[in-house]
Write a protein that holds these residues in place. Structure first.
Motif, mmCIF file in Angstrom:
data_model
loop_
_atom_site.group_PDB
_atom_site.id
_atom_site.type_symbol
_atom_site.label_atom_id
_atom_site.label_comp_id
_atom_site.label_asym_id
_atom_site.label_seq_id
_atom_site.Cartn_x
_atom_site.Cartn_y
_atom_site.Cartn_z
ATOM 1 N N ALA A 195 0.787 -1.236 0.000
ATOM 2 C CA ALA A 195 0.000 0.000 0.000
ATOM 3 C C ALA A 195 0.817 1.283 0.000
ATOM 4 O O ALA A 195 0.357 2.312 0.486
ATOM 5 C CB ALA A 195 -0.964 -0.002 1.195
ATOM 6 N N HIS A 196 2.006 1.257 -0.569
ATOM 7 C CA HIS A 196 2.681 2.535 -0.777
ATOM 8 C C HIS A 196 1.831 3.356 -1.751
ATOM 9 O O HIS A 196 1.184 2.805 -2.642
ATOM 10 C CB HIS A 196 4.092 2.330 -1.338
ATOM 11 C CG HIS A 196 5.080 1.906 -0.300
ATOM 12 N ND1 HIS A 196 6.070 0.988 -0.569
ATOM 13 C CD2 HIS A 196 5.237 2.267 1.000
ATOM 14 C CE1 HIS A 196 6.796 0.811 0.517
ATOM 15 N NE2 HIS A 196 6.307 1.563 1.486
ATOM 16 N N ASN A 197 1.874 4.667 -1.593
ATOM 17 C CA ASN A 197 0.960 5.529 -2.347
ATOM 18 C C ASN A 197 1.102 5.369 -3.861
ATOM 19 O O ASN A 197 0.132 5.555 -4.597
ATOM 20 C CB ASN A 197 1.122 6.988 -1.941
ATOM 21 C CG ASN A 197 2.442 7.592 -2.374
ATOM 22 O OD1 ASN A 197 3.500 6.984 -2.241
ATOM 23 N ND2 ASN A 197 2.386 8.802 -2.885
ATOM 24 N N ASP A 198 2.272 5.001 -4.339
ATOM 25 C CA ASP A 198 2.443 4.861 -5.789
ATOM 26 C C ASP A 198 1.871 3.553 -6.321
ATOM 27 O O ASP A 198 1.853 3.349 -7.533
ATOM 28 C CB ASP A 198 3.914 5.004 -6.188
ATOM 29 C CG ASP A 198 4.822 3.943 -5.590
ATOM 30 O OD1 ASP A 198 4.597 3.539 -4.433
ATOM 31 O OD2 ASP A 198 5.777 3.532 -6.273
ATOM 32 N N HIS A 199 1.372 2.689 -5.464
ATOM 33 C CA HIS A 199 0.737 1.448 -5.917
ATOM 34 C C HIS A 199 -0.773 1.457 -5.724
ATOM 35 O O HIS A 199 -1.462 0.592 -6.258
ATOM 36 C CB HIS A 199 1.346 0.234 -5.197
ATOM 37 C CG HIS A 199 2.668 -0.154 -5.760
ATOM 38 N ND1 HIS A 199 2.831 -1.261 -6.554
ATOM 39 C CD2 HIS A 199 3.882 0.450 -5.676
ATOM 40 C CE1 HIS A 199 4.105 -1.332 -6.922
ATOM 41 N NE2 HIS A 199 4.751 -0.310 -6.405
ATOM 42 N N ILE A 200 -1.288 2.434 -4.959
ATOM 43 C CA ILE A 200 -2.732 2.445 -4.659
ATOM 44 C C ILE A 200 -3.428 3.744 -5.031
ATOM 45 O O ILE A 200 -4.633 3.872 -4.847
ATOM 46 C CB ILE A 200 -2.994 2.137 -3.164
ATOM 47 C CG1 ILE A 200 -2.502 3.273 -2.257
ATOM 48 C CG2 ILE A 200 -2.373 0.801 -2.774
ATOM 49 C CD1 ILE A 200 -2.959 3.154 -0.814
ATOM 50 N N GLY A 201 -2.706 4.690 -5.591
ATOM 51 C CA GLY A 201 -3.255 6.023 -5.821
ATOM 52 C C GLY A 201 -4.516 6.077 -6.660
ATOM 53 O O GLY A 201 -5.356 6.957 -6.470
ATOM 54 N N ALA A 202 -4.692 5.149 -7.586
ATOM 55 C CA ALA A 202 -5.894 5.137 -8.432
ATOM 56 C C ALA A 202 -6.877 4.040 -8.021
ATOM 57 O O ALA A 202 -7.886 3.838 -8.700
ATOM 58 C CB ALA A 202 -5.493 4.958 -9.891
ATOM 59 N N ALA A 203 -6.604 3.342 -6.932
ATOM 60 C CA ALA A 203 -7.396 2.156 -6.575
ATOM 61 C C ALA A 203 -8.878 2.450 -6.393
ATOM 62 O O ALA A 203 -9.727 1.728 -6.934
ATOM 63 C CB ALA A 203 -6.829 1.497 -5.316
ATOM 64 N N ARG A 204 -9.214 3.464 -5.654
ATOM 65 C CA ARG A 204 -10.636 3.751 -5.410
ATOM 66 C C ARG A 204 -11.349 4.134 -6.704
ATOM 67 O O ARG A 204 -12.470 3.697 -6.950
ATOM 68 C CB ARG A 204 -10.794 4.850 -4.354
ATOM 69 C CG ARG A 204 -10.641 4.345 -2.949
ATOM 70 C CD ARG A 204 -11.904 3.628 -2.531
ATOM 71 N NE ARG A 204 -11.723 2.960 -1.264
ATOM 72 C CZ ARG A 204 -12.256 1.782 -0.965
ATOM 73 N NH1 ARG A 204 -12.969 1.137 -1.841
ATOM 74 N NH2 ARG A 204 -12.058 1.247 0.197
ATOM 75 N N LYS A 223 -4.082 4.012 4.989
ATOM 76 C CA LYS A 223 -4.724 5.152 5.659
ATOM 77 C C LYS A 223 -4.023 6.471 5.361
ATOM 78 O O LYS A 223 -4.626 7.530 5.493
ATOM 79 C CB LYS A 223 -4.784 4.908 7.169
ATOM 80 C CG LYS A 223 -5.769 3.832 7.573
ATOM 81 C CD LYS A 223 -7.181 4.281 7.349
ATOM 82 C CE LYS A 223 -8.175 3.358 8.018
ATOM 83 N NZ LYS A 223 -9.546 3.860 7.887
ATOM 84 N N GLN A 224 -2.754 6.438 4.950
ATOM 85 C CA GLN A 224 -2.065 7.660 4.563
ATOM 86 C C GLN A 224 -2.637 8.238 3.278
ATOM 87 O O GLN A 224 -2.595 9.441 3.053
ATOM 88 C CB GLN A 224 -0.565 7.409 4.416
ATOM 89 C CG GLN A 224 0.120 7.115 5.728
ATOM 90 C CD GLN A 224 1.576 6.721 5.559
ATOM 91 O OE1 GLN A 224 2.141 6.749 4.461
ATOM 92 N NE2 GLN A 224 2.204 6.333 6.660
ATOM 93 N N VAL A 225 -3.170 7.382 2.413
ATOM 94 C CA VAL A 225 -3.752 7.818 1.135
ATOM 95 C C VAL A 225 -5.269 7.966 1.253
ATOM 96 O O VAL A 225 -5.857 8.909 0.733
ATOM 97 C CB VAL A 225 -3.385 6.823 0.002
ATOM 98 C CG1 VAL A 225 -4.047 7.213 -1.309
ATOM 99 C CG2 VAL A 225 -1.876 6.747 -0.159
ATOM 100 N N TYR A 226 -5.892 7.011 1.924
ATOM 101 C CA TYR A 226 -7.353 6.972 2.059
ATOM 102 C C TYR A 226 -7.726 6.925 3.539
ATOM 103 O O TYR A 226 -8.140 5.888 4.058
ATOM 104 C CB TYR A 226 -7.912 5.732 1.344
ATOM 105 C CG TYR A 226 -7.612 5.674 -0.141
ATOM 106 C CD1 TYR A 226 -8.268 6.514 -1.038
ATOM 107 C CD2 TYR A 226 -6.677 4.769 -0.650
ATOM 108 C CE1 TYR A 226 -7.996 6.461 -2.393
ATOM 109 C CE2 TYR A 226 -6.409 4.703 -2.007
ATOM 110 C CZ TYR A 226 -7.068 5.555 -2.870
ATOM 111 O OH TYR A 226 -6.808 5.492 -4.224
ATOM 112 N N PRO A 227 -7.599 8.060 4.259
ATOM 113 C CA PRO A 227 -7.786 8.039 5.719
ATOM 114 C C PRO A 227 -9.198 7.687 6.184
ATOM 115 O O PRO A 227 -9.368 7.211 7.303
ATOM 116 C CB PRO A 227 -7.403 9.457 6.150
ATOM 117 C CG PRO A 227 -7.512 10.294 4.924
ATOM 118 C CD PRO A 227 -7.224 9.381 3.766
ATOM 119 N N ASP A 228 -10.187 7.886 5.334
ATOM 120 C CA ASP A 228 -11.570 7.675 5.759
ATOM 121 C C ASP A 228 -12.172 6.368 5.269
ATOM 122 O O ASP A 228 -13.378 6.145 5.441
ATOM 123 C CB ASP A 228 -12.442 8.850 5.283
ATOM 124 C CG ASP A 228 -11.987 10.172 5.885
ATOM 125 O OD1 ASP A 228 -11.530 10.162 7.055
ATOM 126 O OD2 ASP A 228 -12.062 11.198 5.195
#
Length: 142
Positions: free
Chosen positions: A65-74, A95-100
């Motif tokens: 879940a580093h931000n460069d692997h999940i940034g477009a996931a949602r 949670k650093q990228v998608y805290p909610d």
């Protein structure tokens, strides 16, 4: 049985511990002509969605879940109607990228994901991150 393994490279940034770097990231799409899974979802949702080419997406499997692997996931998940699945040991990074929000489900060592007449085996490989996971496609030896 024909297994399709598509590779897409997307570009963006990776941020960690106060630094930010330009990076390229792989997206792997594994399946057949009718269904697939997406492995990782970085940077460019439109490019990932386009690479699916209308197939049913069974899941978005995250290696970590580093931000460069999940940034477009949602965004990708919403567009293709697939669950996001992550190892729970990387929830703090998520949670650093998608805290909610949280991923839709969690995977663990030994979980099997069937797709397109084949299966991917989740192998927990902590080190790069606490929840780092490899997905082994036994039918292809990769």
């Amino acid at each position: 049985m024909t297994v399709n393994i598509d590779n897409l490279v997307t570009s963006g940034t990776f941020s960690l511990d106060g630094g930010t770097w330009d990076v390229d990231n792989n997206v792997w799409i594994v399946g057949n002509d009718t269904e697939c899974v997406i492995i990782d979802s970085p940077h460019d949702a439109a490019a990932i969605i386009n690479q699916v080419r209308g197939r049913k997406v069974l899941a978005i499997l995250l290696t970590h879940a580093h931000n460069d692997h999940i940034g477009a996931a949602r965004e990708v998940a919403a567009a293709v109607g697939a669950p996001i699945i992550l190892n729970p040991e990387d929830l703090v990074l998520w949670k650093q990228v998608y805290p909610d929000t949280e991923p839709d489900r969690y995977h663990g060592d030994g979980d099997v994901f069937e797709v397109g007449g084949t299966a991917l085996l989740a192998i927990h490989t902590p080190g790069h991150s606490p929840g780092s996971t490899c997905f082994y496609l036994e039918s292809e030896g990769t």
